[in-house]
Design a protein around this motif. Structure first.
Motif, PDB file in Angstrom:
ATOM      1  N   GLY A   1     -16.257 -34.477 -36.683  1.00 59.64           N
ATOM      2  CA  GLY A   1     -16.370 -33.422 -35.684  1.00 59.64           C
ATOM      3  C   GLY A   1     -17.140 -33.821 -34.441  1.00 59.64           C
ATOM      4  N   ARG A   2     -17.310 -35.115 -34.203  1.00 65.22           N
ATOM      5  CA  ARG A   2     -17.998 -35.584 -32.997  1.00 65.22           C
ATOM      6  C   ARG A   2     -16.983 -36.075 -31.971  1.00 65.22           C
ATOM      7  N   THR A   3     -17.346 -35.962 -30.709  1.00 64.41           N
ATOM      8  CA  THR A   3     -16.432 -36.297 -29.624  1.00 64.41           C
ATOM      9  C   THR A   3     -16.127 -37.786 -29.581  1.00 64.41           C
ATOM     10  N   LEU A   4     -14.847 -38.103 -29.470  1.00 64.94           N
ATOM     11  CA  LEU A   4     -14.420 -39.474 -29.214  1.00 64.94           C
ATOM     12  C   LEU A   4     -14.096 -39.664 -27.727  1.00 64.94           C
ATOM     13  N   TYR A   5     -13.232 -38.779 -27.193  1.00 64.88           N
ATOM     14  CA  TYR A   5     -12.797 -38.913 -25.801  1.00 64.88           C
ATOM     15  C   TYR A   5     -12.663 -37.516 -25.191  1.00 64.88           C
ATOM     16  N   ASP A   6     -13.155 -37.363 -23.964  1.00 58.24           N
ATOM     17  CA  ASP A   6     -12.917 -36.129 -23.217  1.00 58.24           C
ATOM     18  C   ASP A   6     -11.738 -36.364 -22.287  1.00 58.24           C
ATOM     19  N   VAL A   7     -10.840 -35.399 -22.209  1.00 63.18           N
ATOM     20  CA  VAL A   7      -9.628 -35.570 -21.404  1.00 63.18           C
ATOM     21  C   VAL A   7      -9.315 -34.299 -20.629  1.00 63.18           C
ATOM     22  N   ILE A   8      -8.719 -34.502 -19.472  1.00 68.33           N
ATOM     23  CA  ILE A   8      -8.047 -33.415 -18.758  1.00 68.33           C
ATOM     24  C   ILE A   8      -6.562 -33.643 -18.944  1.00 68.33           C
ATOM     25  N   LEU A   9      -5.854 -32.612 -19.410  1.00 66.49           N
ATOM     26  CA  LEU A   9      -4.431 -32.717 -19.705  1.00 66.49           C
ATOM     27  C   LEU A   9      -3.620 -32.059 -18.605  1.00 66.49           C
ATOM     28  N   TYR A  10      -2.485 -32.655 -18.319  1.00 74.18           N
ATOM     29  CA  TYR A  10      -1.562 -32.111 -17.330  1.00 74.18           C
ATOM     30  C   TYR A  10      -0.209 -31.920 -18.012  1.00 74.18           C
ATOM     31  N   GLY A  11       0.232 -30.664 -18.096  1.00 75.91           N
ATOM     32  CA  GLY A  11       1.551 -30.374 -18.629  1.00 75.91           C
ATOM     33  C   GLY A  11       2.550 -30.385 -17.488  1.00 75.91           C
ATOM     34  N   LEU A  12       3.508 -31.305 -17.538  1.00 79.68           N
ATOM     35  CA  LEU A  12       4.409 -31.511 -16.409  1.00 79.68           C
ATOM     36  C   LEU A  12       5.643 -30.631 -16.509  1.00 79.68           C
ATOM     37  N   PRO A  13       6.176 -30.219 -15.366  1.00 80.05           N
ATOM     38  CA  PRO A  13       7.398 -29.411 -15.364  1.00 80.05           C
ATOM     39  C   PRO A  13       8.539 -30.175 -16.017  1.00 80.05           C
ATOM     40  N   GLU A  14       9.338 -29.481 -16.782  1.00 83.10           N
ATOM     41  CA  GLU A  14      10.462 -30.112 -17.471  1.00 83.10           C
ATOM     42  C   GLU A  14      11.753 -29.848 -16.710  1.00 83.10           C
TER      43      GLU A  14
END
Length: 358
Positions: A104-117
């Motif tokens: 339960g410890r952080t490995l990687y912090d990310v900002i996600l972008y969901g792209l138009p399909e």
């Protein structure tokens, strides 16, 4: 796959007008004088500061199973493309999340972008991460892919920019971000807090895409980020060490407590439902003679009587982040330095945090 092929479908007919968005971010702190200035220009000549974030990189995850695959690994729901207030229906959407280990410890912090399909395209997401863990993140994704129909690959053709207003009074102005004819661009609000402005992914010079924008000094971006108490990358969130809720993941819209299971969920959910988080990552201001090379991460923070209050995590100059016991932050705090003696430390509660925590 070229970025132009990846992101086609952004405009009607795929060959019409380029995308455009309006900026309405509202950070309240004024950036440093040099953050919007370059080559002698005054701060008043630019409305927006554009910071090229070379220490951030992108991973592309695409394929029919990309959404359920990521949902089983991330703390948050996915930022699925769709219309939002003031946005085109074809614009990308963003979200914030952490990858956790089984403890339960952080490995990687990310900002996600969901792209138009588009009609002939597979579901595609971009994951913005610390560039130093780009390979590690890809290996982590491939390790858990198993038989899912997913492709994991770097996305070096797009560069990551942060866009912040130079002054609070500029934030309310409607400023169009326009795409050049041959430039593929993604612009979306920073999902962590409105104080962090916008994220811009572009093949071209970011400041050239922003009307009234100028290149900013990267140190000003990090100072602003530390003043707002926003951790980013492996220095602020050491892999396998940082706990997501102590790192204020819930405050930054980075965790869902109603989604299905994901790796590391048990400890995070139990901590949340118990409602007891004794330590948090606070923004801190340092005063007094600072040691050469800044304060080492993990240095103990002490109360006036010498009791342990927490540990210094990371910073830049006289601003930074420290993991502190919440009940200790109002009293005088200090750090002992072998070079310069005592360094006073003042912790603050960001104004964008929920009122119940202040």
């Amino acid at each position: 796959m070229a970025a132009a092929a990846l992101l086609r479908g952004a405009a009607p007919g795929r060959g019409g007008r380029a995308w455009s968005w309006r900026l309405r971010a509202a950070p309240r702190r004024r950036l440093g004088h040099n953050s919007c200035c370059q080559r002698g220009e005054s701060a008043g000549s630019a409305a927006w500061a554009c910071f090229l974030l070379d220490e951030r990189a992108l991973v592309r995850v695409r394929g029919p199973d990309s959404a359920p695959f990521l949902l089983g690994l991330l703390t948050n729901e996915l930022p699925l493309p769709g219309p939002a207030a003031g946005e085109a229906s074809t614009s990308a959407r963003s979200g914030y999340a952490h990858f956790l280990n089984v403890q339960g410890r952080t490995l990687y912090d990310v900002i996600l972008y969901g792209l138009p399909e588009g009609s002939h395209e597979q579901p595609t997401f971009l994951l913005e991460c610390d560039s130093s863990v780009l390979d590690a993140l890809q290996r982590h994704l491939v390790l858990h892919k198993i038989r899912r129909k997913v492709t994991v690959e770097p996305c070096p053709e797009l560069r990551v920019w942060a866009v912040l207003p130079c002054a609070p009074e500029e934030a309310g102005r409607a400023v169009l971000l326009q795409e050049k004819a041959k430039c593929t661009t993604i612009l979306t609000r920073d999902p962590r807090t409105a104080r962090m402005g916008w994220r811009l992914l572009s093949q071209d010079e970011g400041s050239a895409l922003v009307l009234g924008g100028r290149l900013g000094d990267l140190q000003d971006y990090h100072r602003h980020r530390y003043q707002q108490g926003v951790p980013e990358g492996v220095h602020d969130l050491p892999p396998g060490v940082a706990l997501p809720l102590e790192s204020n993941l819930a405050f930054m819209n980075g965790v869902s407590f109603t989604k299905g299971c994901y790796i590391g969920q048990e400890l995070t959910a139990r901590t949340h439902h118990m409602g007891v988080i004794r330590k948090r990552l606070f923004p801190v201001q340092l005063s007094g003679p600072l040691p050469v090379g800044s304060i080492a991460p993990g240095t103990s923070v002490l109360t006036k009587s010498g009791q342990a209050a927490g540990k210094y995590r990371a910073g830049l100059g006289d601003v930074g982040l420290a993991l502190l016991r919440s009940e200790k932050i109002k009293g005088p705090l200090h750090i002992r330095s072998s070079e310069s003696g005592l360094v006073a430390l003042t912790a603050s509660v960001p104004d964008w945090w929920p009122t119940s925590t202040k």
